[in-house]
Enzyme design. Sequence first.
Site, PDB file in Angstrom:
ATOM      1  N   SER A  58       0.849  -1.192   0.000  1.00  0.00           N
ATOM      2  CA  SER A  58       0.000   0.000   0.000  1.00  0.00           C
ATOM      3  C   SER A  58       0.881   1.236   0.000  1.00  0.00           C
ATOM      4  O   SER A  58       1.980   1.237   0.572  1.00  0.00           O
ATOM      5  CB  SER A  58      -0.908   0.011   1.232  1.00  0.00           C
ATOM      6  OG  SER A  58      -1.525   1.271   1.398  1.00  0.00           O
ATOM      7  N   TYR A  83      -0.686  -0.840  10.647  1.00  0.00           N
ATOM      8  CA  TYR A  83      -0.967  -1.247   9.264  1.00  0.00           C
ATOM      9  C   TYR A  83       0.126  -0.733   8.329  1.00  0.00           C
ATOM     10  O   TYR A  83       0.624  -1.475   7.472  1.00  0.00           O
ATOM     11  CB  TYR A  83      -2.326  -0.701   8.833  1.00  0.00           C
ATOM     12  CG  TYR A  83      -2.650  -0.922   7.373  1.00  0.00           C
ATOM     13  CD1 TYR A  83      -3.084  -2.162   6.926  1.00  0.00           C
ATOM     14  CD2 TYR A  83      -2.512   0.117   6.451  1.00  0.00           C
ATOM     15  CE1 TYR A  83      -3.385  -2.371   5.578  1.00  0.00           C
ATOM     16  CE2 TYR A  83      -2.808  -0.081   5.107  1.00  0.00           C
ATOM     17  CZ  TYR A  83      -3.248  -1.319   4.673  1.00  0.00           C
ATOM     18  OH  TYR A  83      -3.535  -1.520   3.353  1.00  0.00           O
TER      19      TYR A  83
END
Length: 241
Positions: A58, A83
């Site tokens: 990401s 994350y």
Amino acid sequence: RQLHILINNAGIFKSTTLTEDGFEGAFGINHLGHFLLTHLLLPCLKEGAPSRIIMIASDAHISSSPINYDDMRKVSSKSFGAYKVSKLANVMMAKEYARRYKKDKIYAFSLHPGVVATDIWRSLPSWVTFLPKKFMKSEEEGAKTTLHCALEPGLESQTGNYFNNAKPTKCSNIAESRANCRELWEKSLIFAEIKEEENEDEDEFEHNSNDDSSSSSEDQSKNNDHSTDYESFPNPVDEKK
């Protein structure tokens, strides 16, 4: 058995617990799970060579803090920060796979699929995600860069690179450091209780004189001011010129 393409895609966005093995949830699921699976499937990837390992990361990794390995045994108080760290690990591991297994004709890529309307948002209240999902990519659109990295012919020269919109692009400077990537590799071996093969080619892992392989995670932040020292990979920015 032969395996030609391995896509490490499973993941979570929000974690407030430890895994059964005692690791911070996002790091354990988004990184260590893939690391162990890939290790177990390496014989099949070698048998199926030329083969590819695809790490779904990401763009969130770009703003990640350096990996603090002491924190990987604790529940994170900042779920989005955890994350981002796990996605940074995905990018770093793709680079490490590329460096270690290029000689076996195993090529590795990491990528940003875009912000996609999938169940990864299930941990958030529906009222938070209902409207934003209207503007997210569909699952079909989100799969395009993954399929590009998995299937596009002639991509071997880009092994180790990070992709966005089916094009190589710059990743975090932390991930560009060879010392940081090797430290993640070594820590992951310990966490996953994997013994590294003894017949690895030592020359393959020799660091240049300016790269300290014993660099601690605290030193990673310094790499934000450095250009890449991961010399074996082409610079995607230069290739666009």
